[in-house]
Design a protein around this motif. Structure first.
Motif, PDB file in Angstrom:
ATOM      1  N   MET A 271      50.361  30.251  41.518  1.00 34.68           N
ATOM      2  CA  MET A 271      49.612  31.147  42.408  1.00 34.68           C
ATOM      3  C   MET A 271      50.585  32.062  43.134  1.00 34.68           C
ATOM      4  O   MET A 271      51.626  31.628  43.618  1.00 34.68           O
ATOM      5  CB  MET A 271      48.797  30.352  43.426  1.00 34.68           C
ATOM      6  N   SER A 272      50.240  33.369  43.206  1.00 35.51           N
ATOM      7  CA  SER A 272      51.069  34.325  43.918  1.00 35.51           C
ATOM      8  C   SER A 272      51.022  34.058  45.419  1.00 35.51           C
ATOM      9  O   SER A 272      50.100  33.421  45.933  1.00 35.51           O
ATOM     10  CB  SER A 272      50.588  35.755  43.642  1.00 35.51           C
ATOM     11  N   GLU A 273      52.019  34.555  46.118  1.00 33.62           N
ATOM     12  CA  GLU A 273      52.083  34.367  47.565  1.00 33.62           C
ATOM     13  C   GLU A 273      50.868  35.016  48.234  1.00 33.62           C
ATOM     14  O   GLU A 273      50.464  36.119  47.854  1.00 33.62           O
ATOM     15  CB  GLU A 273      53.372  34.997  48.096  1.00 33.62           C
ATOM     16  N   PRO A 274      50.249  34.360  49.219  1.00 37.86           N
ATOM     17  CA  PRO A 274      49.069  34.932  49.888  1.00 37.86           C
ATOM     18  C   PRO A 274      49.380  36.266  50.547  1.00 37.86           C
ATOM     19  O   PRO A 274      50.531  36.545  50.943  1.00 37.86           O
ATOM     20  CB  PRO A 274      48.711  33.867  50.927  1.00 37.86           C
ATOM     21  N   VAL A 275      48.346  37.099  50.670  1.00 44.40           N
ATOM     22  CA  VAL A 275      48.488  38.400  51.326  1.00 44.40           C
ATOM     23  C   VAL A 275      47.435  38.518  52.420  1.00 44.40           C
ATOM     24  O   VAL A 275      46.485  37.738  52.492  1.00 44.40           O
ATOM     25  CB  VAL A 275      48.343  39.559  50.315  1.00 44.40           C
ATOM     26  N   ASP A 276      47.619  39.516  53.261  1.00 41.61           N
ATOM     27  CA  ASP A 276      46.631  39.795  54.306  1.00 41.61           C
ATOM     28  C   ASP A 276      45.469  40.615  53.755  1.00 41.61           C
ATOM     29  O   ASP A 276      44.308  40.379  54.092  1.00 41.61           O
ATOM     30  CB  ASP A 276      47.281  40.544  55.468  1.00 41.61           C
ATOM     31  N   ILE A 277      45.814  41.609  52.924  1.00 37.33           N
ATOM     32  CA  ILE A 277      44.805  42.538  52.412  1.00 37.33           C
ATOM     33  C   ILE A 277      45.048  42.748  50.928  1.00 37.33           C
ATOM     34  O   ILE A 277      46.162  43.114  50.511  1.00 37.33           O
ATOM     35  CB  ILE A 277      44.858  43.890  53.152  1.00 37.33           C
ATOM     36  N   LEU A 278      44.021  42.530  50.126  1.00 37.55           N
ATOM     37  CA  LEU A 278      44.091  42.788  48.689  1.00 37.55           C
ATOM     38  C   LEU A 278      43.142  43.932  48.372  1.00 37.55           C
ATOM     39  O   LEU A 278      41.930  43.829  48.587  1.00 37.55           O
ATOM     40  CB  LEU A 278      43.697  41.545  47.899  1.00 37.55           C
ATOM     41  N   ILE A 279      43.689  45.036  47.863  1.00 39.45           N
ATOM     42  CA  ILE A 279      42.905  46.206  47.480  1.00 39.45           C
ATOM     43  C   ILE A 279      42.689  46.152  45.972  1.00 39.45           C
ATOM     44  O   ILE A 279      43.648  46.123  45.206  1.00 39.45           O
ATOM     45  CB  ILE A 279      43.629  47.519  47.835  1.00 39.45           C
ATOM     46  N   VAL A 280      41.435  46.159  45.555  1.00 40.35           N
ATOM     47  CA  VAL A 280      41.118  46.172  44.122  1.00 40.35           C
ATOM     48  C   VAL A 280      40.712  47.585  43.754  1.00 40.35           C
ATOM     49  O   VAL A 280      39.682  48.084  44.207  1.00 40.35           O
ATOM     50  CB  VAL A 280      40.000  45.175  43.789  1.00 40.35           C
ATOM     51  N   GLY A 281      41.529  48.227  42.937  1.00 38.02           N
ATOM     52  CA  GLY A 281      41.267  49.609  42.535  1.00 38.02           C
ATOM     53  C   GLY A 281      42.391  50.512  42.977  1.00 38.02           C
ATOM     54  O   GLY A 281      42.565  50.731  44.182  1.00 38.02           O
TER      55      GLY A 281
ATOM     56  N   LEU B  41      39.453  41.233  51.468  1.00 34.85           N
ATOM     57  CA  LEU B  41      39.310  41.794  50.123  1.00 34.85           C
ATOM     58  C   LEU B  41      38.661  43.168  50.247  1.00 34.85           C
ATOM     59  O   LEU B  41      37.620  43.323  50.887  1.00 34.85           O
ATOM     60  CB  LEU B  41      38.443  40.866  49.277  1.00 34.85           C
ATOM     61  N   VAL B  42      39.272  44.179  49.620  1.00 38.64           N
ATOM     62  CA  VAL B  42      38.759  45.547  49.676  1.00 38.64           C
ATOM     63  C   VAL B  42      38.359  45.979  48.271  1.00 38.64           C
ATOM     64  O   VAL B  42      39.193  46.008  47.355  1.00 38.64           O
ATOM     65  CB  VAL B  42      39.807  46.526  50.241  1.00 38.64           C
TER      66      VAL B  42
ATOM     67  N   ARG C  92      32.101  44.670  44.044  1.00 39.21           N
ATOM     68  CA  ARG C  92      30.859  44.827  44.806  1.00 39.21           C
ATOM     69  C   ARG C  92      29.765  43.930  44.252  1.00 39.21           C
ATOM     70  O   ARG C  92      29.063  43.233  45.006  1.00 39.21           O
ATOM     71  CB  ARG C  92      30.414  46.291  44.762  1.00 39.21           C
ATOM     72  N   GLU C  93      29.634  43.924  42.948  1.00 35.88           N
ATOM     73  CA  GLU C  93      28.614  43.096  42.321  1.00 35.88           C
ATOM     74  C   GLU C  93      28.903  41.614  42.535  1.00 35.88           C
ATOM     75  O   GLU C  93      28.004  40.823  42.835  1.00 35.88           O
ATOM     76  CB  GLU C  93      28.540  43.412  40.830  1.00 35.88           C
ATOM     77  N   ALA C  94      30.179  41.222  42.386  1.00 34.13           N
ATOM     78  CA  ALA C  94      30.549  39.816  42.563  1.00 34.13           C
ATOM     79  C   ALA C  94      30.330  39.344  43.995  1.00 34.13           C
ATOM     80  O   ALA C  94      30.075  38.161  44.232  1.00 34.13           O
ATOM     81  CB  ALA C  94      32.005  39.610  42.159  1.00 34.13           C
ATOM     82  N   LEU C  95      30.408  40.264  44.942  1.00 33.29           N
ATOM     83  CA  LEU C  95      30.162  39.928  46.347  1.00 33.29           C
ATOM     84  C   LEU C  95      28.671  39.808  46.651  1.00 33.29           C
ATOM     85  O   LEU C  95      28.294  39.434  47.766  1.00 33.29           O
ATOM     86  CB  LEU C  95      30.773  40.988  47.261  1.00 33.29           C
TER      87      LEU C  95
ATOM     88  N   ARG D 232      34.525  38.719  54.979  1.00 35.30           N
ATOM     89  CA  ARG D 232      35.934  38.989  54.699  1.00 35.30           C
ATOM     90  C   ARG D 232      36.123  39.963  53.536  1.00 35.30           C
ATOM     91  O   ARG D 232      37.085  39.870  52.775  1.00 35.30           O
ATOM     92  CB  ARG D 232      36.701  37.694  54.453  1.00 35.30           C
ATOM     93  N   ALA D 233      35.228  40.905  53.414  1.00 35.24           N
ATOM     94  CA  ALA D 233      35.313  41.898  52.347  1.00 35.24           C
ATOM     95  C   ALA D 233      34.715  43.220  52.811  1.00 35.24           C
ATOM     96  O   ALA D 233      33.761  43.244  53.601  1.00 35.24           O
ATOM     97  CB  ALA D 233      34.600  41.406  51.090  1.00 35.24           C
ATOM     98  N   VAL D 234      35.275  44.324  52.309  1.00 30.01           N
ATOM     99  CA  VAL D 234      34.813  45.672  52.639  1.00 30.01           C
ATOM    100  C   VAL D 234      34.722  46.477  51.341  1.00 30.01           C
ATOM    101  O   VAL D 234      35.551  46.322  50.444  1.00 30.01           O
ATOM    102  CB  VAL D 234      35.780  46.374  53.616  1.00 30.01           C
ATOM    103  N   VAL D 235      33.718  47.338  51.261  1.00 28.09           N
ATOM    104  CA  VAL D 235      33.522  48.217  50.104  1.00 28.09           C
ATOM    105  C   VAL D 235      33.779  49.652  50.548  1.00 28.09           C
ATOM    106  O   VAL D 235      33.209  50.112  51.542  1.00 28.09           O
ATOM    107  CB  VAL D 235      32.093  48.072  49.547  1.00 28.09           C
ATOM    108  N   ILE D 236      34.646  50.381  49.821  1.00 24.77           N
ATOM    109  CA  ILE D 236      35.006  51.746  50.216  1.00 24.77           C
ATOM    110  C   ILE D 236      34.971  52.684  49.015  1.00 24.77           C
ATOM    111  O   ILE D 236      34.908  52.259  47.864  1.00 24.77           O
ATOM    112  CB  ILE D 236      36.403  51.808  50.881  1.00 24.77           C
TER     113      ILE D 236
END
Length: 402
Positions: free
Chosen positions: A1-11, A162-163, A173-176, A284-288
């Motif tokens: 597993m990769s080191e944890p992060v504060d914010i993961l941006i997908v895209g 998660l962004v 978005r769909e998975a959320l 804990r997730a935002v859609v932009i």
């Protein structure tokens, strides 16, 4: 597993990359998941579209260090001319009348994407997963465990926030469990460059017709960025036209504002759909960006609105503490409400209003155009929207004249 992060941006498109830049220097541990390799010659959103960037967007991109990497400076938009085929009257906006050098500037999406990529490569603290795609989400008590697939290998990243910035058909978005409301405008947009008798002089022309908008945007290379909307049922026939016949159609639709159109570059086409996320947050997730709202391109509001999404989120999480805490995320939809609602109402309302061919609507539109052109007070909201000031007071957009 990769080191944890504060914010993961997908895209890693234009909006996701902008958010990564905006988060630099905040002390946050940030990771960016991109579906294509870094330095790819042709990421999907880095195409030949001509983006009309509002002055507020140019201010922000300059402050983020992105504009310095542009191969070609933005072509200034100093004048805007808006009309409707078959109606009388037109609206003319002149930046000088408002004490500005320009309302904004035009860049090619591919060049802006390359500038963002160059800026991302200087962010030593940014962790990039590319090419990689999200294949699984697991909710944790204080964040998300995100499963990634990269070159056939699975990896896992845990994040506090998660962004979703992964576009109109957002997997995240769909998975959320966030639904989307769709509207098909029945139009296809053709995008190209054209050469004309008269070189661009800072004027942007937008003309509405029964089947969609036509626009000529000034480019820094001496050509125009041409946009032409056609009815979906005519799209295949228009795509099959020779360059000469396509130019003739564009000329007939746009008129002689730029003189005779002489050459056309490669044409691309896009369906015109509106896709609105039913909500902007999940635990804990935002859609932009386009994952939050894909809107009609009329008025060139899409990327400008998505960039303000990113800047708002960056400001919201910049003060330390848990970036995904419920109380913090509860503020995000309210912070975006006025800007988002006003921009959506403008783009959708203008698209529907200008497409109505009825005689009473033609009369009302014509009177409206005449009044708007003659009464400076009525123009003010249009000017504010064109420059990116639509209910969003963001630090990075406040710079001087573009």
């Amino acid at each position: 597993m990769s080191e944890p992060v504060d914010i993961l941006i997908v895209g890693g498109g234009l909006v996701g990359a902008s958010l990564a830049c905006a988060l630099d220097g905040t002390g946050r541990r940030v990771a960016l998941v991109e579906a294509v390799p870094a330095h790819s010659a042709a990421p999907p959103s880095f195409d030949e579209r001509n983006l009309a960037l509002a002055a507020a967007s140019l201010n922000a991109l300059r402050a983020l260090g992105v504009l310095a990497h542009l191969a070609t400076p933005p072509a200034p938009i100093r004048h805007i001319h808006v009309s409707r085929a078959g109606d009388f009257g037109a609206v003319r906006l002149d930046a000088a009348e408002y004490g500005r050098e320009a309302f904004g500037g035009v860049v090619v999406a591919r060049e802006l994407g390359n500038a963002l990529e160059a800026r991302l490569s200087t962010l030593a603290s940014l962790r990039r997963h590319c090419p990689a795609k999200v294949v699984a989400l697991e909710a944790l008590a204080d964040g998300w465990r995100v499963g990634l697939e990269r070159d056939g290998v699975r990896e896992v990243v845990e994040t506090k926030l998660l962004v979703a910035a992964d576009g109109t058909r957002s997997f995240v978005r769909e998975a959320l469990g966030i639904g989307a409301i769709e509207h098909d405008y029945g139009q296809t947009l053709f995008v190209s460059t054209v050469a004309a008798d008269r070189a661009p002089d800072g004027r942007a022309w937008e003309r509405f017709t029964d089947t969609g908008p036509v626009a000529l945007l000034p480019r820094a290379d001496g050509h125009y960025g041409a946009i032409m909307g056609v009815a979906d049922e005519d799209a295949a026939a228009v795509a099959a036209l020779s360059d000469a016949d396509y130019l003739a159609l564009l000329q007939a639709r746009a008129g002689g504002r730029a003189g005779r159109l002489r050459r056309v570059g490669r044409r691309s086409r896009y369906p015109v759909r509106r896709v609105l996320a039913e909500r902007l947050t999940a635990p804990r997730a935002v859609v932009i960006g386009n994952a939050a709202q894909t809107i009609h391109p009329v008025g060139a509001q899409g990327f400008n609105l998505g960039l303000r999404d990113a800047l708002t989120l960056a400001e919201l999480v910049a003060d330390g503490g848990d970036p995904g805490e419920p109380a913090r995320l509860a503020r995000y939809p309210e912070l975006r409400r006025e800007d988002r609602e006003r921009t959506l109402a403008f783009s959708d309302g203008l698209a529907r209003l200008t497409a109505n061919p009825s005689f009473p609507m033609r009369v009302l539109r014509s009177l409206g155009l005449l009044l708007l052109d003659r009464l400076p007070g009525l123009k003010a909201p249009l000017v504010g929207g064109a420059m990116g000031w639509r209910g969003a007071d963001l630090q990075l957009t406040r710079g001087g004249a573009a």
